[in-house]
Design a protein around this motif. Structure first.
Motif, PDB file in Angstrom:
ATOM      1  N   ASN A 151       5.874   7.820   2.038  1.00 17.76           N
ATOM      2  CA  ASN A 151       5.388   6.477   1.716  1.00 17.76           C
ATOM      3  C   ASN A 151       6.478   5.625   1.098  1.00 17.76           C
ATOM      4  O   ASN A 151       6.608   4.441   1.421  1.00 17.76           O
ATOM      5  N   ALA A 152       7.248   6.206   0.202  1.00 12.91           N
ATOM      6  CA  ALA A 152       8.324   5.447  -0.432  1.00 12.91           C
ATOM      7  C   ALA A 152       9.374   5.030   0.593  1.00 12.91           C
ATOM      8  O   ALA A 152       9.861   3.891   0.574  1.00 12.91           O
TER       9      ALA A 152
ATOM     10  N   ALA B 254       0.833  -1.209   0.000  1.00  9.78           N
ATOM     11  CA  ALA B 254       0.000   0.000   0.000  1.00  9.78           C
ATOM     12  C   ALA B 254       0.867   1.259   0.000  1.00  9.78           C
ATOM     13  O   ALA B 254       0.558   2.226  -0.703  1.00  9.78           O
ATOM     14  N   SER B 255       1.948   1.244   0.763  1.00  9.13           N
ATOM     15  CA  SER B 255       2.808   2.431   0.829  1.00  9.13           C
ATOM     16  C   SER B 255       3.491   2.700  -0.504  1.00  9.13           C
ATOM     17  O   SER B 255       3.530   3.844  -0.966  1.00  9.13           O
ATOM     18  N   LEU B 256       4.042   1.650  -1.106  1.00  7.82           N
ATOM     19  CA  LEU B 256       4.759   1.853  -2.370  1.00  7.82           C
ATOM     20  C   LEU B 256       3.799   2.226  -3.501  1.00  7.82           C
ATOM     21  O   LEU B 256       4.123   3.078  -4.336  1.00  7.82           O
ATOM     22  N   SER B 257       2.608   1.631  -3.529  1.00  4.71           N
ATOM     23  CA  SER B 257       1.667   2.003  -4.583  1.00  4.71           C
ATOM     24  C   SER B 257       1.115   3.404  -4.345  1.00  4.71           C
ATOM     25  O   SER B 257       0.935   4.172  -5.293  1.00  4.71           O
ATOM     26  N   THR B 258       0.884   3.765  -3.085  1.00  8.18           N
ATOM     27  CA  THR B 258       0.426   5.121  -2.789  1.00  8.18           C
ATOM     28  C   THR B 258       1.515   6.137  -3.097  1.00  8.18           C
ATOM     29  O   THR B 258       1.217   7.263  -3.510  1.00  8.18           O
ATOM     30  N   ALA B 259       2.767   5.753  -2.921  1.00  9.89           N
ATOM     31  CA  ALA B 259       3.869   6.650  -3.272  1.00  9.89           C
ATOM     32  C   ALA B 259       3.883   6.914  -4.773  1.00  9.89           C
ATOM     33  O   ALA B 259       4.033   8.059  -5.212  1.00  9.89           O
ATOM     34  N   ALA B 260       3.692   5.859  -5.558  1.00  8.57           N
ATOM     35  CA  ALA B 260       3.673   6.040  -7.014  1.00  8.57           C
ATOM     36  C   ALA B 260       2.492   6.903  -7.441  1.00  8.57           C
ATOM     37  O   ALA B 260       2.637   7.810  -8.275  1.00  8.57           O
ATOM     38  N   VAL B 261       1.330   6.653  -6.857  1.00  6.48           N
ATOM     39  CA  VAL B 261       0.149   7.451  -7.180  1.00  6.48           C
ATOM     40  C   VAL B 261       0.349   8.890  -6.727  1.00  6.48           C
ATOM     41  O   VAL B 261      -0.014   9.838  -7.434  1.00  6.48           O
ATOM     42  N   GLY B 262       0.940   9.072  -5.546  1.00  2.35           N
ATOM     43  CA  GLY B 262       1.173  10.419  -5.025  1.00  2.35           C
ATOM     44  C   GLY B 262       2.112  11.227  -5.889  1.00  2.35           C
ATOM     45  O   GLY B 262       1.899  12.428  -6.109  1.00  2.35           O
ATOM     46  N   VAL B 263       3.148  10.587  -6.411  1.00  2.35           N
ATOM     47  CA  VAL B 263       4.063  11.291  -7.316  1.00  2.35           C
ATOM     48  C   VAL B 263       3.322  11.685  -8.590  1.00  2.35           C
ATOM     49  O   VAL B 263       3.430  12.822  -9.068  1.00  2.35           O
ATOM     50  N   GLY B 264       2.537  10.757  -9.125  1.00  3.16           N
ATOM     51  CA  GLY B 264       1.766  11.069 -10.325  1.00  3.16           C
ATOM     52  C   GLY B 264       0.783  12.201 -10.097  1.00  3.16           C
ATOM     53  O   GLY B 264       0.676  13.125 -10.904  1.00  3.16           O
TER      54      GLY B 264
END
Length: 166
Positions: A153-154, A118-128
């Motif tokens: 998150n990352a 969840a943290s790594l996917s939220t980090a990717a979404v957050g950057v986007g």
């Protein structure tokens, strides 16, 4: 009756605590070379404890960044509670809760896996989302809440992955 007396525990008490030590400060009956046989904590357990402490710091940082990012987005930028960046910050908070639950007990590695994913996917979404909102508004201030939370998150997610792999 004599058997009962010999089996009874001794009731002697020592009043002088220094009587068992010699003048040199070491216990009687040793020459001081028994330090080689003392029990020590293995380095792998020390590393695991240090990793758990680092994970706790990362989880606290993740909670703080998500909460501050959510507040900045909703209150300062008036982005609304249901905007994508706000939802990403809320998912980040839920992810941190899963991380705390997984950290609490060694048998809950599944919760740590949920936290990592969840943290790594939220980090990717957050950057986007941060890049899109900064591009759309032409301002770094609009991208800051999402990017700040994505960075936390990352860091927390990658720390969890490293902890799980060891």
């Amino acid at each position: 009756e004599s058997k009962e007396r010999s089996m009874a525990p001794s009731r002697r008490t020592t009043t002088n605590t220094t009587s068992s030590k010699s003048a040199a400060g070491r216990p009687e009956g040793t020459d001081g070379s028994d330090y080689k046989y003392r029990m020590t904590v293995e380095s792998k357990y020390k590393r695991a404890a240090a990793a758990r402490e680092l994970l706790q710091r990362m989880l606290l940082m993740q909670v703080l960044a998500a909460f501050v990012g959510w507040l900045l987005h909703v209150v300062v930028l008036s982005g609304g509670v249901t905007s994508a960046c706000s939802v990403a910050n809320i998912v980040s908070l839920l992810s941190a809760i899963a991380g705390f639950a997984g950290r609490a007990r060694a048998g809950r590695r599944g919760m740590l896996r949920v936290h990592a994913y969840a943290s790594l996917s939220t980090a990717a979404v957050g950057v986007g989302l941060g890049v899109l909102s900064g591009w759309k508004d032409g301002s770094l201030v609009a991208a800051l809440p999402c990017l700040m939370s994505a960075l936390a998150n990352a860091a927390a997610g990658s720390t969890t992955v490293v902890l799980l792999s060891s």
